[in-house]
Design an enzyme around this catalytic site. Structure first.
Site: not given
Lengths: 119, 556
Positions: B432, B475
């Site tokens: 992430d 993301e």
């Protein structure tokens, strides 16, 4: 000059015919040995037989032997995709035995001349 | 001689053409002999027909000067002769070989046909093959030479390219570049335009190119952004031009375009035909066109094989005993997974109505026998490739080109099942981007997308082909590392983290960098997909909690 061409393969037959017609000969065609014998037994006048070896029903050599046994003495040229020497030893009385390859177009006329000059 | 008659050579040429033209039909007939014989090898008359067919192709082929064809037919004739000599009721071990001979005959005449067609148009077109670009070593063709007189600039660029998995070698002296080029060809050269003392990078490279057989792709860089410098670069054969300071991500995109010549995976075709020799024959023709084939002779096995082989297309005989092609196609279509799978029928059916009724059950096409190999290959390839493209669109994320969430999940499931069967280990990493929201808020979404794209490239280029990289959403990225243990997987992801953190992004005048956090978990420690994902997720959470920009392995 009349030539009987015996061959079950249409392309191979037409190839031989093309060479012969180019020499100015008249050709008669037979798809197998039986047809060839019928033609020879008929009215037509024929000066030379050119036959393929491997055909259904009757092979080229069988056709040759059958014709000779019937007293037909026409010059006989055998064409084959296999080794011609071997066939010639099998049947030495053949007038000629030729291997089918691209040189046929050059060699066949020479062989015909030779065979005819011997007659 | 009679001048009105066509010449001997033109007659022979026409005969040759006809011979070639009629070959698919004749081979089709021979295939028929072969199928009869396979069911009952004691059919001597049929065996004799097959033998004679091959013999006559050999003879006529040779008479026409088609020596290769003659040789292929001769090898088949030899097999057929053995068949004729075999005692009755002995099993014949070479059916496939005979089918192969027939396929080769048809393929060879197809080549002859094309040669004939092209030779009648143009002669002696000079042809040359390009030597493969350097990919001999395990680097996968990623060797890049950078030449710039500014040592700082050149090192900076090299570092950035390294992060994306390239192997840059730097030179400040053009003469050294020349030596290096002669010693080993790179995939690409990045060249500065202006060197001290008026030396032009374009001239240097042009001189080197003249010494080499094949040009190497070149990218020019320069502090000037004027027309003359750009023109100079183009005239020297440069494929791209970058203005310094170079945006590394743009540069990498261009390098990828110039250097990556990734061969697409071959199409996978399932051939369904109850006649093994026909199936073998069609398979061979498709394999010759670089497709992967799998043959099914029993219709009832189709569903099982579909799942294992996962074809891009099914080539199916229309008439099979017990189950015709239409019914089988219908049955396949009822499985949701295969709703879109192209099915092409192959049959001697020429009745348009029957063809139409076959199309109504969802056949993609209907090919009639005898079919020329080129037509078969074209009909199959175009449909299989379309299927591929569609699958690709459905399976991938549009921004990064990585697998999307559902595909990644499915692949993780498959990978776990595989690892379970093979008693191998497998790791799953969740990644992430740190403080990504701040990037978007500060610099805007287009810049945020650049960051995601860069991470996607780093993951894709640095990992092995067997590793699966997906964009899980936003993301968040997921990586499946097959066949390695937790500790090594965590090390690999951590190395990627370090590299990613080095990449410098540009937003207008501002330069910034980004980092990511990662969590890794392993199978078989985690027994199923659910626990594996949760474990990786918990590790990721720990990494975030522990201050971000780090990778945590879940050792629970």
């Amino acid at each position: 000059m009349h030539v009987l061409v015996v061959d079950d393969d249409p392309f191979s037959r037409e190839m031989t015919v093309a060479v012969l017609e180019d020499l100015g000969y008249n050709c008669q065609l037979a798809e197998n040995g039986v047809e060839a014998m019928e033609i020879l037994a008929g009215e037509s006048s024929c000066d030379l037989v050119i036959s393929d070896m491997n055909m259904p029903l009757i092979s080229g050599i069988d056709l040759f032997r059958e014709l000779r046994s019937q007293g037909v003495t026409l010059p006989f040229i055998l064409l084959t995709g296999d080794d011609p020497e071997e066939l010639w030893t099998q049947e030495p009385k053949l007038d000629a035995c030729l291997f089918k390859d691209f040189s046929l177009e050059e060699i066949l006329p020479q062989v015909i001349n030779e065979v005819l000059s011997r007659c | 001689m009679n001048k009105q008659r066509p010449s001997l050579s033109s007659k022979i040429a026409r005969l040759r053409e006809q011979f070639i033209e009629q070959m698919p039909g004749r081979v089709e007939e021979a295939l028929h002999y072969l199928t009869i014989l396979r069911l009952d090898p004691n059919q001597r008359a049929t065996a004799a027909n097959l033998h004679r067919f091959l013999h006559s192709i050999k003879g006529t082929g040779n008479s026409f000067g088609f020596e290769e064809l003659g040789a292929i037919a001769a090898s088949g004739e030899h097999l057929a002769a053995r068949l004729l000599e075999m005692p009755l009721n002995v099993s014949v071990p070479f059916w496939d070989e005979l089918a192969e001979v027939l396929a080769r005959i048809v393929l060879n005449t197809e080549t002859l046909r094309q040669q004939g067609a092209s030779s009648s148009q143009e002669h002696d077109v000079p042809r040359f093959d390009l030597a493969p670009i350097d990919d001999s070593e395990g680097t996968g063709g990623r060797l890049i030479y950078i030449c710039d007189d500014d040592p700082l600039q050149v090192e900076q660029l090299a570092t950035q390219l390294q992060c994306f998995g390239y192997h840059p070698v730097t030179f400040t002296d053009p003469a050294k570049l020349r030596t290096a080029m002669a010693a080993k060809r790179p995939s690409l050269v990045i060249m500065d335009i202006f060197f001290p003392n008026g030396v032009s990078g374009a001239d240097v490279l042009a001189a080197i190119e003249r010494e080499m057989d094949h040009p190497v792709p070149a990218i020019y860089i320069s502090a000037c952004d004027d027309f003359e410098a750009r023109l100079n670069a183009i005239q020297a054969g440069g494929q791209a031009y970058f203005h310094k300071p170079v945006n590394a991500l743009d540069m990498v995109t261009t390098i990828d375009e110039l250097t990556v010549q990734k061969k697409p995976d071959p199409c996978r075709i399932l051939v369904v035909d109850d006649e093994p020799v026909i199936a073998a024959y069609h398979s061979l023709i498709l394999q010759e066109a670089h497709m992967i084939t799998f043959q099914v002779h029993k219709p009832e096995r189709v569903l099982e094989v579909l799942q294992l082989f996962r074809p891009d297309l099914v080539l199916m005989d229309m008439y099979m005993p017990g189950c015709n092609g239409r019914d089988l196609a219908k049955l396949v279509r009822q499985v949701p997974d295969y709703f879109g799978l192209p099915i092409v029928f192959l049959s001697s059916e020429t009745d348009k109505h029957k063809q139409f009724s076959a199309m109504r059950v969802g056949a993609e096409g209907f090919l009639t026998k005898p079919i020329k190999p080129d037509d078969l290959v074209a009909a199959v390839a175009i449909r299989a490739e379309r299927m591929r493209a569609l699958r690709m669109l459905m399976a991938r994320d549009s921004l990064t080109g990585l697998f999307n969430h559902s595909t990644t999940t499915q692949m993780l499931e498959n990978a776990i099942a595989n690892a379970g069967r093979q008693q191998a280990s497998l790791c799953f990493a969740m990644i992430d981007v740190d403080r990504f929201k701040a990037v978007n808020d500060t610099h805007g979404h287009p810049v945020g997308d650049q960051v995601l794209l860069a991470l996607a490239r780093v993951l894709q280029q640095r990992l092995r082909n067997s590793d699966i990289v997906g964009r899980y959403g936003g993301e968040e990225f997921a990586v499946i590392l097959q066949g390695i243990k937790l500790e090594l997987a965590a090390q690999i992801i951590d190395q990627l983290r370090e590299d990613f953190a080095k990449i410098r992004f540009q937003a207008g005048e501002v330069e910034f960098s980004c980092a990511f956090s990662g969590g890794v978990a392993a199978f078989p420690q985690c027994k199923d997909i659910k626990s594996l994902r949760e474990a990786a997720d918990r590790a990721l959470y720990q990494a975030k909690d522990g201050g971000r920009n780090r990778v945590v392995a879940n050792n629970e």
